[in-house]
Design a protein around this motif. Sequence first.
Motif, PDB file in Angstrom:
ATOM      1  N   GLY A 191     138.090 -20.506 -20.951  1.00 41.09           N
ATOM      2  CA  GLY A 191     136.592 -19.797 -20.508  1.00 41.09           C
ATOM      3  C   GLY A 191     136.460 -18.571 -20.692  1.00 41.09           C
ATOM      4  O   GLY A 191     137.038 -17.700 -19.544  1.00 41.09           O
ATOM      5  N   HIS A 192     136.362 -17.991 -21.695  1.00 42.07           N
ATOM      6  CA  HIS A 192     135.987 -16.110 -22.137  1.00 42.07           C
ATOM      7  C   HIS A 192     135.336 -15.791 -22.016  1.00 42.07           C
ATOM      8  O   HIS A 192     133.760 -15.895 -22.322  1.00 42.07           O
ATOM      9  CB  HIS A 192     136.290 -15.756 -23.670  1.00 42.07           C
ATOM     10  CG  HIS A 192     138.503 -16.767 -23.795  1.00 42.07           C
ATOM     11  ND1 HIS A 192     139.156 -16.387 -24.850  1.00 42.07           N
ATOM     12  CD2 HIS A 192     139.099 -17.236 -22.798  1.00 42.07           C
ATOM     13  CE1 HIS A 192     140.107 -17.256 -24.485  1.00 42.07           C
ATOM     14  NE2 HIS A 192     140.150 -17.494 -23.875  1.00 42.07           N
TER      15      HIS A 192
ATOM     16  N   THR B 271     135.511 -19.162 -15.104  1.00 38.32           N
ATOM     17  CA  THR B 271     134.253 -19.478 -16.668  1.00 38.32           C
ATOM     18  C   THR B 271     134.076 -21.281 -16.287  1.00 38.32           C
ATOM     19  O   THR B 271     132.340 -21.512 -17.290  1.00 38.32           O
ATOM     20  CB  THR B 271     134.933 -18.536 -17.568  1.00 38.32           C
ATOM     21  OG1 THR B 271     135.042 -17.282 -16.608  1.00 38.32           O
ATOM     22  CG2 THR B 271     134.005 -17.848 -18.606  1.00 38.32           C
TER      23      THR B 271
ATOM     24  N   ASP C 175     142.667 -15.763 -17.709  1.00 37.58           N
ATOM     25  CA  ASP C 175     141.406 -15.324 -17.229  1.00 37.58           C
ATOM     26  C   ASP C 175     141.668 -13.537 -16.359  1.00 37.58           C
ATOM     27  O   ASP C 175     141.201 -12.820 -16.305  1.00 37.58           O
ATOM     28  CB  ASP C 175     140.848 -15.728 -15.999  1.00 37.58           C
ATOM     29  CG  ASP C 175     140.130 -17.598 -16.141  1.00 37.58           C
ATOM     30  OD1 ASP C 175     139.795 -18.166 -16.780  1.00 37.58           O
ATOM     31  OD2 ASP C 175     140.986 -18.269 -15.048  1.00 37.58           O
TER      32      ASP C 175
ATOM     33  N   ARG D  41     139.100 -18.674  -7.748  1.00 37.18           N
ATOM     34  CA  ARG D  41     140.377 -17.977  -8.162  1.00 37.18           C
ATOM     35  C   ARG D  41     140.703 -17.774  -7.256  1.00 37.18           C
ATOM     36  O   ARG D  41     140.621 -17.241  -6.177  1.00 37.18           O
ATOM     37  CB  ARG D  41     140.325 -17.010  -9.337  1.00 37.18           C
ATOM     38  CG  ARG D  41     139.702 -17.893 -10.587  1.00 37.18           C
ATOM     39  CD  ARG D  41     139.723 -16.858 -12.453  1.00 37.18           C
ATOM     40  NE  ARG D  41     139.276 -17.372 -12.689  1.00 37.18           N
ATOM     41  CZ  ARG D  41     137.721 -16.451 -13.868  1.00 37.18           C
ATOM     42  NH1 ARG D  41     138.120 -14.614 -13.143  1.00 37.18           N
ATOM     43  NH2 ARG D  41     137.850 -16.932 -14.626  1.00 37.18           N
TER      44      ARG D  41
END
Length: 420
Positions: A39-40, A294, A12, A300
Amino acid sequence: MATAVLGLQWGDEGKGKITHLLAGSASMVVRWNGGPNAGHTVIDRGVKFGTHLLPAGVFYEGVTSVIAGGVVVDLAVLREEHDAVARHLGRAPRLLLAENAHLIMPYHRILEDAEGSGARFGTTRRGIAPAYRDKAAHVGVRVGDLLEPRRLRDKVAWRLDLLRREWPSSAELRALDPDDLVASQIALGRPWFESIVEASSVVGRALAAGEEVMFEGAQGALLDVDFGTYPYVTSSSTLFGGIATSLAVDVGRIGRRLGVTKAYQTRVGEGPFPTELNDPTGAGLRDRGGEFGTTTGRPRRCGWLDLVALRYAIRLNGANELALTKVDVLDGLAKIKVCRAYRLDGKVTEEFPLSGERLATAEPVYEELAGWPTWRRVASWDELAGAARNYVQFIEEATGVPVTILSYGPSPEDTLHRAL
Ligand code: GDP
Ligand code: IMO
Ligand code: MG
């Protein structure tokens, strides 16, 4: 020049933004590791996407995107993502799939939940570890099998039979039918049947021809299966060297090794995190940085930048440039701390311990730097001034690697480039 975009933390870091930023001038963009655990976030002409499997090259006409052999592919996720991007673009994304990439089957997700590794390690519960485990145990199913339905059925029926014997009380496994599984995988994969290729030769040829090939890393160095904070890691090679095993291409041709790091540290899931802040400062970073997964939406964990870990990640990848992201998130802090060393077993050390269990006992040794009020939009690198400039220089001096991209917002225009 060929470029690899590499995550230098626990994922991330902003790899999606950086790859998307550079992909327009590439001829090919390749995802080489991981799967839909990634997850970009990409903002393409104002529209935000969280991509899990599609390389950022799909947003540009004329760029070929490749999913390499080292990736594990969930066809249901790929289909959904493909359709959303196709609607946005008004055309189908140009995508090639490696015939030796493995498929994440519905039973892999069931298995991950049955084993409880989601709770123990904080995995993304996308079936990643069971799919890579099947690959290593040579009981996996590959993309190329989709073209041979009888072979596919034989493999799926055998694997399912073994799993049912291992988990006799699983009603979910009992409910799966091999014929249905095969039919649904073939239906999901059909749009790409013409696009299944031997990716090593396709990418290898492009590299040999001197094309601008980009490699989009997933996860980060500290999640690498061999060199990350084991056992709190993912199941693939997240490092530069992973490109070599995923594709067997001449990685010596990849001259630009662009490591991406946030200006602070985050981690999602379980595992050691020496600079974690369980206080209002950590909560402030999470709020200002929008630090929620994401892929899973989980909050986080946040903390100060860890230079011991960063130097380790740079070494593992041979990173020769840095993209420093999310500097804007540090706005308004009077003081910014940076971890320069650890206190470990009563001694001060700058070495990152390979064992995740040992890292859990490390205490950070901090240096305090001045903060800045707000990140000022500047037209060029030379206009960067004051505490913000100091922070960037401090990181460069501590790592010995130049920062060539500075990101101060999620959009492509919130970026400063520096030519070397
Ligand atoms: P990736 O997995 O490495 O691609 O990173 P993620 O997309 O999972 O997480 C990065 C998050 O930070 C996303 O929400 C991005 O839109 C956002 N982002 C990226 N660069 C910046 C930046 O410089 N500043 C801010 N505020 N957000 C950023
Ligand atoms: P991107 O590409 C952040 C983490 C999970 C968990 C561990 C193992 O977006 O940077 P897995 O499902 O892979 O078996 O989970 O790895 N993890 C990530 N954390 N970003 C990612 O990808 C991640 N992919 C996996 O949270 O701690
Ligand atoms: Mg991510």
